[in-house]
Design an enzyme around this catalytic site. Structure first.
Site, PDB file in Angstrom:
ATOM      1  N   GLY A  31      -6.201   9.818   8.472  1.00 53.11           N
ATOM      2  CA  GLY A  31      -6.588   8.634   7.709  1.00 53.11           C
ATOM      3  C   GLY A  31      -7.495   7.700   8.480  1.00 53.11           C
ATOM      4  N   GLY A  32      -8.197   8.216   9.469  1.00 55.07           N
ATOM      5  CA  GLY A  32      -9.192   7.421  10.189  1.00 55.07           C
ATOM      6  C   GLY A  32      -8.598   6.337  11.064  1.00 55.07           C
TER       7      GLY A  32
ATOM      8  N   CYS B 222       0.823  -1.211   0.000  1.00 58.55           N
ATOM      9  CA  CYS B 222       0.000   0.000   0.000  1.00 58.55           C
ATOM     10  C   CYS B 222       0.854   1.256   0.000  1.00 58.55           C
ATOM     11  CB  CYS B 222      -0.944  -0.009   1.194  1.00 58.55           C
ATOM     12  SG  CYS B 222      -0.098  -0.269   2.742  1.00 58.55           S
TER      13      CYS B 222
ATOM     14  N   GLY C  63      -3.053   7.446  10.952  1.00 54.46           N
ATOM     15  CA  GLY C  63      -3.295   8.560  11.857  1.00 54.46           C
ATOM     16  C   GLY C  63      -4.699   9.135  11.809  1.00 54.46           C
ATOM     17  N   PHE C  64      -4.835  10.248  12.492  1.00 55.82           N
ATOM     18  CA  PHE C  64      -6.160  10.863  12.601  1.00 55.82           C
ATOM     19  C   PHE C  64      -6.683  11.249  11.220  1.00 55.82           C
ATOM     20  CE2 PHE C  64      -3.861  12.220  16.604  1.00 55.82           C
ATOM     21  CZ  PHE C  64      -4.320  11.134  17.326  1.00 55.82           C
TER      22      PHE C  64
END
Lengths: 517, 426
Positions: free
Chosen positions: A432-433, A259, A429-430
């Site tokens: 990227g959920g 990814c 992280g925040f």
């Protein structure tokens, strides 16, 4: 014979779902294993971890072949590299770290006792199945957790085979039964039920956004990670030859299935043509506008992204699109627009690389931000540059939590060619959920109980050196027996250990005499 | 008000009053006398809830009836599904449910030939004894002093006089008893060559689970072969994975001519039992298969529940859990004994079958009460009240095992105080 045999797909009786029932029993088994692992010493844990890593490493090629054959994704040679890196590689990296023994901080008068999560439910993606099985299992074991592996249904056979081999090796090395288990018949409803089960302590979710969101929705503590879509900025201060070589190697690595692979090159206009020339030398095929359109049509249909192309090689994809690119390692599709509506700048998970020209660092940043608006927030980016100001500006502005510099993004952002934590699971992280922004490491699987002393200088810190919390001298039994005895004796009050012990002895003798009478 | 729809009780006291009036005055009063005022209301998993709402962890399990816990969802769903199609069935005819369960049972015990069904353990013992008599054409039955095989005509005659004298049901001429673990006594009983069957629990439950000495069961079996006697293993409490194997006799390497299973076979939700016989003992089934009949024996609903129970017991996940529970209590009880050795003096254990010995002739009655007060229900052994029957279920979780041990530990001071009172009163 005229038996009225019932011809039907449905059994005559409505019977319980055995697959769920067995999975539920696996959770119970994992809880037993977690309880035992949590009190296992470091030497034994190291022995188990090494045995498991060796078992995975020894058959790295076999599992690479089996994974490609079952899923149709990726390149055997590259999967071998990943399987090796995610078995012995990852263990060697953390060998000197101790996740087991108490940590004593004399200055702060604090002792930290490692507290494993317990039962880890590890979701395994179809793209990197075996490497992720190895990786998550080893991280869980290093930190004394039991793990239940939930493979993507399309990779279930190879994952089950690998998991059983690791479990055997672990058991032979002294791990408790059921320290490593696998769900052999995974389905989405089953996995959702497992995730919501209170016997799971931690979910580590790698997979598509829907799986990750389901993990967070389950109510169980989860480490989930979002999808990538990495921009790679190439400025006019870098070594173009090296940059071209690294980009092509990274983009072709395991047919772009990591990814962290490059999605779109953003090249400074002044060096763009030379970069393309160098990429050609490195065996990139630069598509004509017609070929680019054919690839756009192949990769993105009206129903969305065509998953059939995931992890396929450049040659196969070109033929499927209707042209040929013999010997090409990757297909480069020049695009004019770097905005989400240009589908080719989205995540592609195959060796098709979009290529756009930018006027300079500012436009490079806005282009990177634009393409990541659709997917990839919190994930990865790369830059090829020798100008710290460009590197700093790019990294500060793009919504990626790791920016690989002068390295291929596939193996750079995932920590194998940089000093980031080598990982199959990339915290987004925040933005990227996700609750974590790091590459997943063993540190995420363990918390600490902290013994914290009074700050005052006249309160002395204890001498904890050498004390094993799971093998303490049996002082405890005397302490707990004392109130019971005082109950019988009609009140305690003795305050020294010696007096207590003497009292205990007298009362026990008296009691035994009475009971024997 | 406890309103159950069909009937209602104002409070627990009304229930006690009516139980004394209409049901069983002595039994009702007995429990009050020993400080156990339990009326089981709700039940779920390994927990019972008294009418007061108080939660108790069940380590009594009615001898393994609740091996899987109470109302295990998989068993309940199985029975509910079966109720949409089957009823008890008609014992006269072959049935899919009985044929399938018979095959499953025989599959667990190579060497056996037929499964013959009853509704409860005593009925299965009855079938076993009759089958042995048929096979040998002898009448005499040998059993163990303080053994226990049920309360019907033949089965009760094998047991303790507490259960026979009252009803004039003892038959000393045909039913001989010998001490457990005494192989010489056994040989004397069998040597006449006139004994149809030796029936014994693989580990005598009601006697407090004394463990058979090394080689004892094999020696008994060898004597049976020597004197032409059928060996009947009563597996009602030791079967169904409770000793770590499907059948207790398998853990001792003894192959009986007949074995009897009941209680947990019906998962605690539909009564069923079976006598599983070898070819010789099943001979009458080829001569007159209707010589023993039972309307509720092998009811089809029970067969389906039992089928599911056996399938669950063979799962590797379940077997692993039994081993984990076994090890946990082996270690845990050794630790408890070290800490409470003044009153807690011994552990008898095979798998999840445990007898805990206390240092007083009525010790387990007091300990049972102390545990009851601490949220754990475990019963003393009726025929040896020094020993507490401690019977964890095969699906107990790690967390609940730890809770049980913590509660056990917390109950010991109270047990000590009760034992102290008992000794003073004596």
């Amino acid at each position: 014979m005229a038996d009225a045999a019932k011809v039907t797909d449905q059994p005559l009786l409505d019977v319980p779902d055995v697959v769920w029932q067995r999975a539920s029993m696996k959770l119970d088994g994992a809880r037993w294993a977690a309880g035992k692992l949590a009190v296992t010493g470091r030497a034994e844990i190291t022995g188990i971890v090494d045995a498991v890593a060796d078992a995975g490493h020894a058959r790295a090629r076999h599992y690479a072949e089996a994974a490609v054959s079952e899923t149709g994704y990726g390149v055997v040679e590259h999967k071998v590299i990943k399987n090796e890196a995610c078995s012995r590689g990852v263990v060697d990296l953390y060998r000197d770290e101790d996740f087991v023994a108490p940590r004593i901080d004399d200055a702060r008068k604090i002792v930290e006792l490692p507290r494993p999560a317990g039962v880890v439910l590890a979701l395994i993606p179809v793209t990197n199945p075996v490497a992720t099985v190895f990786f998550k299992t080893l991280l869980a074991l290093m930190t004394r957790n039991a793990v239940i592996l939930c493979p993507h249904p399309a990779a279930r056979k190879v994952c089950a085979e690998a998991a059983h081999a690791l479990a055997d090796a672990a058991h032979k090395a002294g791990a408790p039964e059921n320290a490593i288990q696998v769900i052999e018949e995974p389905t989405i409803p089953l996995i959702e039920k497992l995730m919501a089960d209170s016997r799971v302590d931690l979910i580590v979710a790698t997979g598509g956004p829907s799986v990750v969101r389901a993990a967070y929705r389950s109510g169980t503590p989860a480490l989930g990670v979002g999808p990538g879509n990495a921009p790679v900025l190439v400025d006019d201060t870098c070594d173009l030859k090296a940059a071209a070589r690294r980009i092509v190697a990274s983009k072709s690595f395991d047919n772009s299935i990591l990814c962290t692979n490059e999605s779109t090159v953003l090249a400074f206009a002044g060096i763009a043509d030379r970069l393309l020339d160098e990429m050609k030398v490195a065996k990139a095929h630069i598509c004509t506008p017609e070929q680019t359109q054919k690839l756009r049509d192949l990769l993105f249909t009206d129903d969305g992204f065509n998953t059939a192309v995931i992890g396929k090689d450049a040659d196969w994809i070109a033929r499927e699109a209707g042209f040929s690119a013999p010997g090409a390692k990757i297909l480069v599709t020049p695009v004019d627009l770097v905005q989400p509506e240009e589908r080719l700048v989205r995540e592609k998970l195959c060796p098709v690389l979009a290529f756009a020209r930018v006027t300079g660092i500012d436009q490079g940043i806005s282009a990177a931000r634009s393409m990541m608006r659709h997917t990839g927030k919190g994930h990865s980016a790369a830059i090829h540059s020798s100008d710290e100001r460009n590197i700093m500006a790019f990294s500060a502005a793009v919504p990626a939590l790791r920016v690989a510099v002068n390295a291929g993004c596939s193996l750079g952002a995932s920590g194998f060619e940089t000093h980031l934590g080598p990982s199959m699971t990339i915290g987004t992280g925040f933005a990227g959920g996700s609750s974590i922004g790091d590459n997943l490491t063993p540190h995420h699987f363990v918390q600490f109980a902290r013994i914290a002393y009074n700050k005052e200088a006249d309160v002395a810190f204890g001498a904890f050196e050498g004390l094993d919390p799971h093998d303490l001298p049996r002082l405890a039994s005397i302490a707990t027996a004392q109130p019971q005895l005082s109950l019988l004796a009609g009140g305690g009050g003795a305050d020294s250990d010696a007096v207590r012990r003497e009292l205990r002895k007298i009362i026990l003798e008296e009691l035994n005499a009475v009971l024997a009478a | 008000m406890f309103d159950y729809g069909l009937f209602r009780f104002a409070d627990k006291q009304e229930l006690f009053d009516k139980s004394i009036r209409f049901w069983n005055p002595d039994k009702t009063k007995f429990w009050q006398g020993v400080g156990v005022d339990l009326v089981i209301d709700r039940r779920e998993g390994y927990c019972l809830y008294d009418m007061s709402g108080r939660r108790l962890i069940d380590l009594h399990l009615n001898g393994g009836t609740y091996n899987f816990g109470h109302r295990h969802p998989e068993l309940v769903d199985t029975l509910k599904g079966a109720l949409d199609y089957f009823d008890m069935g008609n014992h006269w005819f072959p049935s899919v449910a009985r044929a399938a369960l018979s095959e499953e049972l025989i599959g667990t015990a190579p060497g056996m030939k037929y499964a013959i069904f009853g509704a409860g353990g005593a009925e299965a013992v009855e079938i076993a004894l009759k089958s042995a008599r048929y096979a040998t054409q002898r009448r005499k039955i040998v059993s163990i002093i303080k053994g226990y095989h049920g309360h019907s005509g033949l089965s009760v005659a094998t047991g303790d006089e507490r259960f026979t004298k009252l009803f004039l049901a003892d038959r000393p001429d045909e039913f001989v008893q010998v001490p457990f673990n005494d192989i010489d006594a056994m040989e004397r009983a069998l040597a006449g060559g006139d004994v149809a069957a030796l029936i014994m629990e693989t580990i005598p439950a009601t006697y407090g689970f004394p463990m058979p000495q090394e080689g004892y069961l094999n020696a008994c079996k060898a004597l049976c072969e020597k004197y032409g006697t059928m060996y009947i293993a009563d597996e009602v409490q030791t079967g169904l994975m409770r000793t770590g194997e499907m059948w207790g006799w398998q853990t001792y390497g003894v192959e009986p001519d007949i074995f009897v299973t009941a209680k947990g076979l019906g998962g605690g939700i539909y009564p069923i039992s079976a006598a599983v016989v070898n070819e010789k003992c099943g001979g009458w089934l080829e001569v007159d298969g209707a010589a023993h009949i039972s309307t509720s024996g092998g009811a089809e609903l029970g067969c389906i529940v039992a089928h599911k129970a056996l399938e669950m017991l063979r799962r590797p996940e379940l077997v692993a859990n039994v081993h984990a529970v076994t090890r946990f209590f082996a270690d845990g009880m050794a630790d408890m004994m070290q800490r409470h050795g003044d009153i807690f003096v011994g552990v008898r254990q095979k798998g999840v079958v445990l007898g805990l010995e206390f240092d007083h002739p009525e010790g387990a009655v007091s300990v049972s009460r102390a545990l009851y007060e601490h949220g754990v229900w475990a019963i003393f052994s009726s025929l040896d009240k020094r020993v507490l029957q401690f019977k964890p279920g095969v699906l107990l979780s790690a967390d609940m095992c730890q809770e049980i041990l913590d509660r056990f530990d917390a109950a010991m001071p109270r047990a000590r105080a009760l034992l102290h009172e008992l000794s003073k009163a004596a």
